[in-house]
Design an enzyme around this catalytic site. Structure first.
Site, mmCIF file in Angstrom:
data_model
loop_
_atom_site.group_PDB
_atom_site.id
_atom_site.type_symbol
_atom_site.label_atom_id
_atom_site.label_comp_id
_atom_site.label_asym_id
_atom_site.label_seq_id
_atom_site.Cartn_x
_atom_site.Cartn_y
_atom_site.Cartn_z
ATOM 1 N N CYS A 2 0.827 -1.210 0.000
ATOM 2 C CA CYS A 2 0.000 0.000 0.000
ATOM 3 C C CYS A 2 0.864 1.265 0.000
ATOM 4 O O CYS A 2 1.985 1.254 0.507
ATOM 5 C CB CYS A 2 -0.878 0.025 1.235
ATOM 6 S SG CYS A 2 -1.917 -1.427 1.362
ATOM 7 N N ARG A 27 5.364 -0.221 -6.009
ATOM 8 C CA ARG A 27 5.332 -1.013 -4.782
ATOM 9 C C ARG A 27 4.387 -2.209 -4.902
ATOM 10 O O ARG A 27 4.454 -3.119 -4.091
ATOM 11 C CB ARG A 27 4.881 -0.124 -3.612
ATOM 12 C CG ARG A 27 5.840 1.009 -3.322
ATOM 13 C CD ARG A 27 5.249 1.980 -2.333
ATOM 14 N NE ARG A 27 5.007 1.374 -1.040
ATOM 15 C CZ ARG A 27 5.876 1.355 -0.035
ATOM 16 N NH1 ARG A 27 7.036 1.934 -0.179
ATOM 17 N NH2 ARG A 27 5.576 0.783 1.106
ATOM 18 N N TRP A 74 -3.004 -2.761 -1.552
ATOM 19 C CA TRP A 74 -2.639 -4.143 -1.854
ATOM 20 C C TRP A 74 -3.444 -4.980 -0.859
ATOM 21 O O TRP A 74 -3.211 -4.912 0.354
ATOM 22 C CB TRP A 74 -1.136 -4.331 -1.661
ATOM 23 C CG TRP A 74 -0.574 -5.622 -2.162
ATOM 24 C CD1 TRP A 74 -0.181 -5.905 -3.434
ATOM 25 C CD2 TRP A 74 -0.324 -6.800 -1.396
ATOM 26 N NE1 TRP A 74 0.304 -7.194 -3.508
ATOM 27 C CE2 TRP A 74 0.223 -7.767 -2.273
ATOM 28 C CE3 TRP A 74 -0.506 -7.155 -0.055
ATOM 29 C CZ2 TRP A 74 0.598 -9.041 -1.856
ATOM 30 C CZ3 TRP A 74 -0.147 -8.428 0.353
ATOM 31 C CH2 TRP A 74 0.402 -9.357 -0.544
ATOM 32 N N ASN A 98 -1.932 2.424 5.728
ATOM 33 C CA ASN A 98 -1.020 1.319 5.404
ATOM 34 C C ASN A 98 -0.828 0.522 6.680
ATOM 35 O O ASN A 98 -0.711 1.098 7.762
ATOM 36 C CB ASN A 98 0.359 1.841 4.976
ATOM 37 C CG ASN A 98 0.350 2.439 3.600
ATOM 38 O OD1 ASN A 98 -0.672 2.461 2.924
ATOM 39 N ND2 ASN A 98 1.499 2.941 3.181
ATOM 40 N N GLY A 99 -0.727 -0.799 6.569
ATOM 41 C CA GLY A 99 -0.480 -1.628 7.750
ATOM 42 C C GLY A 99 -1.660 -2.538 8.042
ATOM 43 O O GLY A 99 -2.566 -2.681 7.215
ATOM 44 N N GLU A 482 19.122 -17.642 -6.101
ATOM 45 C CA GLU A 482 18.684 -16.320 -6.571
ATOM 46 C C GLU A 482 18.216 -16.406 -8.029
ATOM 47 O O GLU A 482 17.212 -15.799 -8.408
ATOM 48 C CB GLU A 482 19.838 -15.317 -6.397
ATOM 49 C CG GLU A 482 19.623 -13.939 -6.990
ATOM 50 C CD GLU A 482 18.462 -13.156 -6.387
ATOM 51 O OE1 GLU A 482 17.802 -13.647 -5.456
ATOM 52 O OE2 GLU A 482 18.191 -12.051 -6.886
ATOM 53 N N LYS A 486 14.481 -15.427 -9.278
ATOM 54 C CA LYS A 486 14.236 -14.425 -10.325
ATOM 55 C C LYS A 486 13.357 -15.023 -11.415
ATOM 56 O O LYS A 486 12.408 -14.392 -11.867
ATOM 57 C CB LYS A 486 15.544 -13.943 -10.967
ATOM 58 C CG LYS A 486 16.446 -13.042 -10.158
ATOM 59 C CD LYS A 486 15.921 -11.664 -9.881
ATOM 60 C CE LYS A 486 15.111 -11.597 -8.619
ATOM 61 N NZ LYS A 486 15.767 -11.237 -7.419
ATOM 62 N N GLU A 489 9.668 -15.624 -10.139
ATOM 63 C CA GLU A 489 8.820 -14.474 -9.796
ATOM 64 C C GLU A 489 8.411 -13.625 -10.993
ATOM 65 O O GLU A 489 7.328 -13.034 -10.980
ATOM 66 C CB GLU A 489 9.395 -13.624 -8.648
ATOM 67 C CG GLU A 489 10.584 -12.779 -8.944
ATOM 68 C CD GLU A 489 11.013 -11.935 -7.739
ATOM 69 O OE1 GLU A 489 12.203 -11.663 -7.624
ATOM 70 O OE2 GLU A 489 10.166 -11.537 -6.914
ATOM 71 N N HIS A 505 20.417 -37.093 -4.358
ATOM 72 C CA HIS A 505 19.651 -37.482 -3.164
ATOM 73 C C HIS A 505 18.153 -37.257 -3.359
ATOM 74 O O HIS A 505 17.399 -37.275 -2.387
ATOM 75 C CB HIS A 505 20.171 -36.721 -1.939
ATOM 76 C CG HIS A 505 21.589 -37.045 -1.606
ATOM 77 N ND1 HIS A 505 21.992 -38.263 -1.088
ATOM 78 C CD2 HIS A 505 22.732 -36.335 -1.765
ATOM 79 C CE1 HIS A 505 23.300 -38.275 -0.927
ATOM 80 N NE2 HIS A 505 23.773 -37.101 -1.334
ATOM 81 N N LYS A 604 6.559 -4.714 -3.965
ATOM 82 C CA LYS A 604 7.968 -4.349 -3.796
ATOM 83 C C LYS A 604 8.373 -4.337 -2.327
ATOM 84 O O LYS A 604 9.429 -4.829 -1.959
ATOM 85 C CB LYS A 604 8.213 -2.977 -4.426
ATOM 86 C CG LYS A 604 9.670 -2.526 -4.383
ATOM 87 C CD LYS A 604 10.551 -3.429 -5.215
ATOM 88 C CE LYS A 604 12.012 -3.091 -5.090
ATOM 89 N NZ LYS A 604 12.866 -4.205 -5.574
HETATM 90 O O1 M6R Z 1 13.198 -5.019 0.924
HETATM 91 P P1 M6R Z 1 13.727 -6.353 1.312
HETATM 92 O O2 M6R Z 1 15.084 -6.622 0.795
HETATM 93 O O3 M6R Z 1 13.649 -6.604 2.801
HETATM 94 O O4 M6R Z 1 12.767 -7.405 0.613
HETATM 95 C C1 M6R Z 1 12.887 -8.779 0.844
HETATM 96 C C2 M6R Z 1 12.111 -9.561 -0.178
HETATM 97 O O5 M6R Z 1 10.748 -9.264 -0.103
HETATM 98 C C3 M6R Z 1 12.599 -9.274 -1.607
HETATM 99 O O6 M6R Z 1 13.965 -9.526 -1.745
HETATM 100 C C4 M6R Z 1 11.836 -10.166 -2.621
HETATM 101 O O7 M6R Z 1 12.178 -11.502 -2.431
HETATM 102 C C5 M6R Z 1 12.131 -9.719 -4.054
HETATM 103 N N1 M6R Z 1 10.905 -9.636 -4.793
HETATM 104 C C6 M6R Z 1 13.025 -10.660 -4.782
HETATM 105 O O8 M6R Z 1 13.274 -10.271 -6.091
#
Ligand code: M6R
Length: 609
Positions: A2, A27, A74, A98-99, A482, A486, A489, A505, A604
């Site tokens: 949000c 965001r 959101w 927000n929250g 990682e 990527k 997502e 395994h 985000k």
């Molecule tokens: O802002 P942060 O680094 O704390 O965020 C952590 C995760 O939410 C963030 O890295 C998320 O996994 C990304 N979308 C990955 O690309």
């Protein structure tokens, strides 16, 4: 997640609110709305979908006012519907939030018993009714807000306007960021500075428990005891250009290509000094770091993976034990604290709720020594930490984290080297070698970026697939993780990562000719082991896509594709090998036509559990 923006001015603030909401789109959100005080009335427009749709509706309804608030939502409590979108209104009081309010059910029952009718399923609507309830009792808007927030459990950033008080907006903060922007004869509130940069760079960050009154000609902040308090003014260094796409198609692409610059900026102080100084982590860092006997890293998502790389570095370089744990797990288990360990939280945004709560939990267990590696100055997590290393990646807009990851790795490498130095484990020659390796890093990353056309060709093999495996060993195993994150997502292809030695395994059962297997295989001490693991894949018909570097003696053959970075960069190799997996995910997503910068269901900044 949000986002909030609010404005009070002598001019029409509707364009300011709309522009602010557009700046907050990165965001992640699913609906948007604004409410303005128009004469003695509140006018509100809300829409599910993009800000542009809500903007169109506001335009056709002739919205114009000098005081208003806006929100991107959101969904958490209640579905994605117009009636759940913010602002919420109660008898002339409009509010954005927000929250999450944890005791909203009890408050809802209580307010319903008083006769309040609810039109949404949100936790937020109770706050609007509570404020109205206190206004009815004789409080003014600020007093009503101050009373209402004392009855809330949970996290909130709030901005509130009332049709009866057209000369001010009030706001409150607990557990979610909120700042006030200072203009000339006009003032603003926002959850993120990007929302108001068009109008001002001068900002005041509210602290936990603060409330504030924002008028055209001034601002007054109150602490958690409702006492007037002075909060320092800052000049934001977020540039408007970092929020623009420029010649790129997506922010993710732009941010991948910005990495040589971002890494250079992040390591500037190290390169200038020519040595690893504890002051990189704050002026009093030496006293803290000198007595450290171990490191506990806490983070989520991509930041967790940078922490996972750091574990290899910290143990190998400094000789100190290091654990890394997902913040959302750590915060809910009975952990055994060692107060002589340094707790390192890693967060791009600095506002990830799980990471923040894990930090609070660590402190409650007796951890006093805390360090935050963060990309957003003055955000919540660094503010709650004793020491800070700010990455200088610049604003990261794409939901998929890229430049934040590689710059975090620079900060973490510097931490490993600094701890080693303080422990007498870093010779002058080794220190000089590491500094030299850092100095060459932006160039090596640029070489890896130059591989983009080859990687884009590879992506054609991934586009029609439903699954992919990523393999790595040692310090490159987190890079495989990682890479898989990527790919999943942004392209929505199911991808998993394994340490290559673990394949036999279990996961080997998945391998057939429909399973592409990406291998991170630099020319390091584990290369021969990785090659054996690759034979196991090839023998089962799996197609291999190998990222390696010079002198690794790989040759292309049927079912084995190889892309080589120009040279092996030693200890910083995980940073260089991150680039190809970012590019592979980006080009695969591009070919699949997904919303690269705003992948479905994701946000985000994850400010909820
Ligand atoms: O802002 P942060 O680094 O704390 O965020 C952590 C995760 O939410 C963030 O890295 C998320 O996994 C990304 N979308 C990955 O690309």
């Amino acid at each position: 997640m949000c986002g909030i923006v609010g404005a009070i001015a002598d001019r029409d603030v509707v364009p300011v609110l709309i522009e602010g909401l557009k700046r907050l789109e990165y965001r992640g959100y699913d609906s948007a709305g604004i409410a303005v005080v128009d004469g003695s009335d509140i006018r509100r427009v809300r829409r599910t979908g993009r800000v542009a749709e809500m903007e169109g509706a506001a335009g056709s309804e002739g919205f114009s006012a000098t005081l208003g608030i806006g929100h991107t939502r959101w969904a958490t409590h209640g579905g994605v519907t117009e009636s759940n979108a913010h602002p919420h209104v109660s008898h002339g009081v409009a509010l954005v939030h927000n929250g999450i309010i944890e005791n909203h059910e009890q408050q809802r029952e209580r307010l319903m018993a008083m006769g309040y009718a609810f039109e949404s399923q949100t936790d937020t609507e109770v706050i609007a009714h509570l404020i109205h309830h206190y206004l009815q009792g004789g409080d003014d808007l600020l007093g009503a807000l101050q009373r209402a927030v004392k009855e809330l459990h949970g996290a909130y950033a709030l901005a509130v306007v009332s049709r009866k008080e057209p000369g001010r907006m009030v706001c409150a903060r607990m557990g979610c960021p909120l700042l006030i922007g200072l203009g000339e004869g006009e003032n603003f509130v926002a959850s993120d500075v990007s929302a108001i940069l068009q109008a001002t760079r001068r900002v005041i960050f509210l602290e936990e428990g603060d409330t504030a009154e924002v008028r055209r000609d001034g601002v007054q902040v109150f602490d958690g005891d409702d006492q007037p308090v002075l909060r320092e003014e800052h000049l934001s260094d977020v540039s408007l250009s970092s929020l623009e796409l420029g010649p790129y198609r997506h922010f993710m692409q732009k941010e991948i290509h910005e990495q040589p610059r971002a890494l250079g900026d992040t390591m500037e102080a190290i390169i200038d000094a020519g040595v690893f100084e504890p002051t990189l982590f704050g002026k009093d860092a030496e006293a803290v770091l000198r007595g450290i006997e171990g490191v506990q890293i806490l983070a989520c998502g991509t930041s967790f993976y940078s922490g996972s790389v750091a574990r290899y570095w910290i143990e190998a370089i400094s000789g100190l034990p290091c654990s890394v744990e997902i913040a959302s797990e750590y915060r809910y288990r009975t952990a055994v604290a060692n107060p002589k360990h340094l707790v390192v939280t890693i967060s791009q945004s600095g506002e990830t709720l799980d990471t923040m709560e894990a930090l609070k939990y660590a402190k409650s267990l007796g951890h006093e020594h805390t360090l935050s590696i963060c990309n957003v100055p003055e955000s919540a997590i660094p503010r709650a930490s004793k020491l800070v290393f700010y990455t200088r990646a610049g604003a990261e807009i794409g939901v998929a984290s890229t430049k934040a990851f590689t710059t975090q790795l620079v900060g973490l490498f510097a931490l490993a080297a600094t701890l080693a130095k303080l422990n007498g484990r870093l010779s002058e020659e080794k220190e000089a070698e590491y500094i030299e390796a850092l100095r060459h890093l932006p160039g090596s990353v640029q070489h890896a970026l130059n591989l983009e056309p080859q990687i884009a060709l590879w992506s054609e093999s991934f586009t029609p697939r439903h699954h992919a495996l990523f393999l790595g060993r040692g310090v490159h195993y987190p890079i495989a993780l990682e890479g898989a994150l990527k790919l999943k997502e942004i392209s929505y292809i199911h991808a998993e990562a394994y340490p290559a030695g673990e394949l036999k395994h279990g996961p080997l059962a998945l391998v057939d000719d429909a399973m592409p297997v990406v291998v991170i295989a630099p020319n390091d001490s584990l290369l021969e082991k990785v090659k054996s693991n690759m034979q196991e894949v090839r023998a089962r018909g799996g197609e291999l896509f190998v990222f390696t570097d010079a002198d690794s003696n790989f040759s292309e053959s049927e079912g084995v594709h190889v892309i080589r970075t120009p040279r092996h960069v030693g200890v910083l190799s995980p940073i260089v090998h991150t680039i190809p997996v970012q590019l592979l995910a980006y080009h695969t997503a591009l070919a699949r036509g997904t919303d690269v910068d705003k992948p479905r269901n994701l946000a985000k900044s994850v400010t909820v559990e």
